[in-house]
Write a protein that holds these residues in place. Structure first.
Motif, PDB file in Angstrom:
ATOM      1  N   ARG A   1      -8.045   3.202  -3.968  1.00  0.00           N
ATOM      2  CA  ARG A   1      -9.364   3.661  -3.520  1.00  0.00           C
ATOM      3  C   ARG A   1      -9.244   4.954  -2.702  1.00  0.00           C
ATOM      4  O   ARG A   1     -10.108   5.839  -2.791  1.00  0.00           O
ATOM      5  CB  ARG A   1     -10.055   2.572  -2.702  1.00  0.00           C
ATOM      6  N   SER A   2      -8.185   5.073  -1.933  1.00  0.00           N
ATOM      7  CA  SER A   2      -8.012   6.262  -1.089  1.00  0.00           C
ATOM      8  C   SER A   2      -7.815   7.534  -1.906  1.00  0.00           C
ATOM      9  O   SER A   2      -8.032   8.636  -1.407  1.00  0.00           O
ATOM     10  CB  SER A   2      -6.827   6.077  -0.143  1.00  0.00           C
TER      11      SER A   2
ATOM     12  N   SER B   1     -13.717  -9.735  -2.645  1.00  0.00           N
ATOM     13  CA  SER B   1     -13.382  -8.589  -3.474  1.00  0.00           C
ATOM     14  C   SER B   1     -13.607  -8.893  -4.956  1.00  0.00           C
ATOM     15  O   SER B   1     -14.115  -8.052  -5.707  1.00  0.00           O
ATOM     16  CB  SER B   1     -11.925  -8.178  -3.225  1.00  0.00           C
TER      17      SER B   1
ATOM     18  N   GLY C   1      -9.485   8.035  -4.723  1.00  0.00           N
ATOM     19  CA  GLY C   1     -10.718   8.268  -5.462  1.00  0.00           C
ATOM     20  C   GLY C   1     -10.642   7.875  -6.918  1.00  0.00           C
ATOM     21  O   GLY C   1     -11.588   8.098  -7.681  1.00  0.00           O
ATOM     22  N   LYS C   2      -9.526   7.271  -7.310  1.00  0.00           N
ATOM     23  CA  LYS C   2      -9.362   6.843  -8.703  1.00  0.00           C
ATOM     24  C   LYS C   2     -10.040   5.485  -8.919  1.00  0.00           C
ATOM     25  O   LYS C   2     -10.238   4.719  -7.978  1.00  0.00           O
ATOM     26  CB  LYS C   2      -7.869   6.729  -9.051  1.00  0.00           C
ATOM     27  N   PRO C   3     -10.399   5.155 -10.165  1.00  0.00           N
ATOM     28  CA  PRO C   3     -10.980   3.836 -10.453  1.00  0.00           C
ATOM     29  C   PRO C   3      -9.987   2.720 -10.130  1.00  0.00           C
ATOM     30  O   PRO C   3      -8.782   2.888 -10.330  1.00  0.00           O
ATOM     31  CB  PRO C   3     -11.264   3.890 -11.960  1.00  0.00           C
ATOM     32  N   ILE C   4     -10.499   1.600  -9.633  1.00  0.00           N
ATOM     33  CA  ILE C   4      -9.636   0.465  -9.309  1.00  0.00           C
ATOM     34  C   ILE C   4      -9.164  -0.187 -10.617  1.00  0.00           C
ATOM     35  O   ILE C   4      -9.976  -0.518 -11.478  1.00  0.00           O
ATOM     36  CB  ILE C   4     -10.383  -0.570  -8.444  1.00  0.00           C
TER      37      ILE C   4
ATOM     38  N   ARG D   1      -4.807  -6.505  -2.042  1.00  0.00           N
ATOM     39  CA  ARG D   1      -5.733  -5.703  -1.230  1.00  0.00           C
ATOM     40  C   ARG D   1      -5.079  -4.398  -0.772  1.00  0.00           C
ATOM     41  O   ARG D   1      -5.733  -3.356  -0.686  1.00  0.00           O
ATOM     42  CB  ARG D   1      -6.243  -6.520  -0.044  1.00  0.00           C
TER      43      ARG D   1
ATOM     44  N   GLN E   1       0.833  -1.208   0.000  1.00  0.00           N
ATOM     45  CA  GLN E   1       0.000   0.000   0.000  1.00  0.00           C
ATOM     46  C   GLN E   1       0.867   1.257   0.000  1.00  0.00           C
ATOM     47  O   GLN E   1       0.603   2.213  -0.754  1.00  0.00           O
ATOM     48  CB  GLN E   1      -0.923  -0.001   1.222  1.00  0.00           C
TER      49      GLN E   1
ATOM     50  N   GLU F   1     -13.996  -5.935  -7.667  1.00  0.00           N
ATOM     51  CA  GLU F   1     -12.821  -5.106  -7.339  1.00  0.00           C
ATOM     52  C   GLU F   1     -11.552  -5.817  -7.809  1.00  0.00           C
ATOM     53  O   GLU F   1     -11.089  -5.548  -8.915  1.00  0.00           O
ATOM     54  CB  GLU F   1     -12.803  -4.822  -5.847  1.00  0.00           C
TER      55      GLU F   1
ATOM     56  N   ILE G   1      -5.202  -2.113  -3.822  1.00  0.00           N
ATOM     57  CA  ILE G   1      -6.565  -1.616  -4.038  1.00  0.00           C
ATOM     58  C   ILE G   1      -6.930  -0.550  -3.008  1.00  0.00           C
ATOM     59  O   ILE G   1      -7.545   0.472  -3.336  1.00  0.00           O
ATOM     60  CB  ILE G   1      -7.569  -2.790  -4.029  1.00  0.00           C
ATOM     61  N   THR G   2      -6.542  -0.775  -1.748  1.00  0.00           N
ATOM     62  CA  THR G   2      -6.808   0.213  -0.696  1.00  0.00           C
ATOM     63  C   THR G   2      -6.149   1.539  -1.032  1.00  0.00           C
ATOM     64  O   THR G   2      -6.741   2.619  -0.865  1.00  0.00           O
ATOM     65  CB  THR G   2      -6.301  -0.301   0.664  1.00  0.00           C
TER      66      THR G   2
END
Length: 226
Positions: free
Chosen positions: A126-127, A147, A129-132, A119, A91, A152, A122-123
């Motif tokens: 997501r933080s 997920s 605000g962009k598309p996964i 994960r 992350q 996701e 992805i976290t």
């Protein structure tokens, strides 16, 4: 060590690489090049190199011909390593990559060698605000199966340990009876003293499309696919 039983980890990497390409083609059919980032496993785990080798066998030709673009330029196993297979480390690195390279550029896909890292990646995305993006994985961890079913994480790898146990028992029975166990790899596992004869099982790529079938006989994961 007389014999070794395992899943084919280079094949795992190949499946991850191909799954990334498949996911990109499905989700971004009109886009070229696809912008991606690469993650590898912990540098102190010998399996990390094997996963990486398999994945890059599929992805490197696509990087070379311009189908894929690694925007950060980080394309070797040292630069992409994730110490301790830590989701938090993945992350943190993804946070850095996004800040440095994707303020106005879209990220389409990420090669992740396992579910824990997936994960974390992805976290991070997501933080912002962009598309996964399309994110691969491995190990069929319950949280990642959830997920995947939620649309996701794109894929994981199933390595059913029950099949591993069955094969180990079959080999032990052969040895007890004085028979030579079946092997299908007599070149890959040199432990410094000898090449250990091995039986390698075939891993299975799992996406939302085949999850119910892949986990049909798994009492823990099958309910997650309903």
């Amino acid at each position: 060590v007389d014999y070794y039983v395992a899943y084919d980890n280079e094949k795992v990497g190949e499946l991850q690489g191909q799954s990334l390409l498949d996911g990109l083609a499905k989700r971004f059919p009109g886009v070229k090049p696809w912008n991606i980032e690469l993650f590898s496993g912990s540098p102190d785990d010998a399996n990390s190199k094997v996963f990486w080798r398999g994945a890059m066998k599929i992805l490197q030709p696509k990087i070379d011909d311009g189908t894929l673009r690694v925007v950060s330029g980080q394309t070797d196993i040292k630069a992409t390593a994730t110490q301790g297979w830590s989701g938090q480390n993945a992350q943190n690195r993804m946070d850095t990559l996004l800040a440095a390279n994707y303020s106005s550029t879209e990220l389409h896909g990420v090669l992740s060698p396992n579910d824990t890292l997936a994960r974390g990646i992805i976290t991070s995305v997501r933080s912002t605000g962009k598309p996964i993006p399309v994110v691969t994985g491995q190990d069929s961890e319950a949280q990642s199966v959830k997920s995947i079913m939620a649309g996701e994480q794109f894929s994981t790898i199933n390595k059913d340990t029950r099949k591993l146990v069955d094969q180990a028992i079959a080999m032990v029975k052969d040895l007890q009876q004085g028979k030579k166990p079946e092997i299908n790899d007599d070149t890959s596992y040199d432990n410094g003293a000898r090449i250990v004869p091995a039986y390698l099982l075939t891993p299975l790529i799992v996406t939302r499309q085949n999850a119910a079938e892949a986990y049909a006989n798994d009492p823990l994961l099958a309910p997650l696919t309903k």
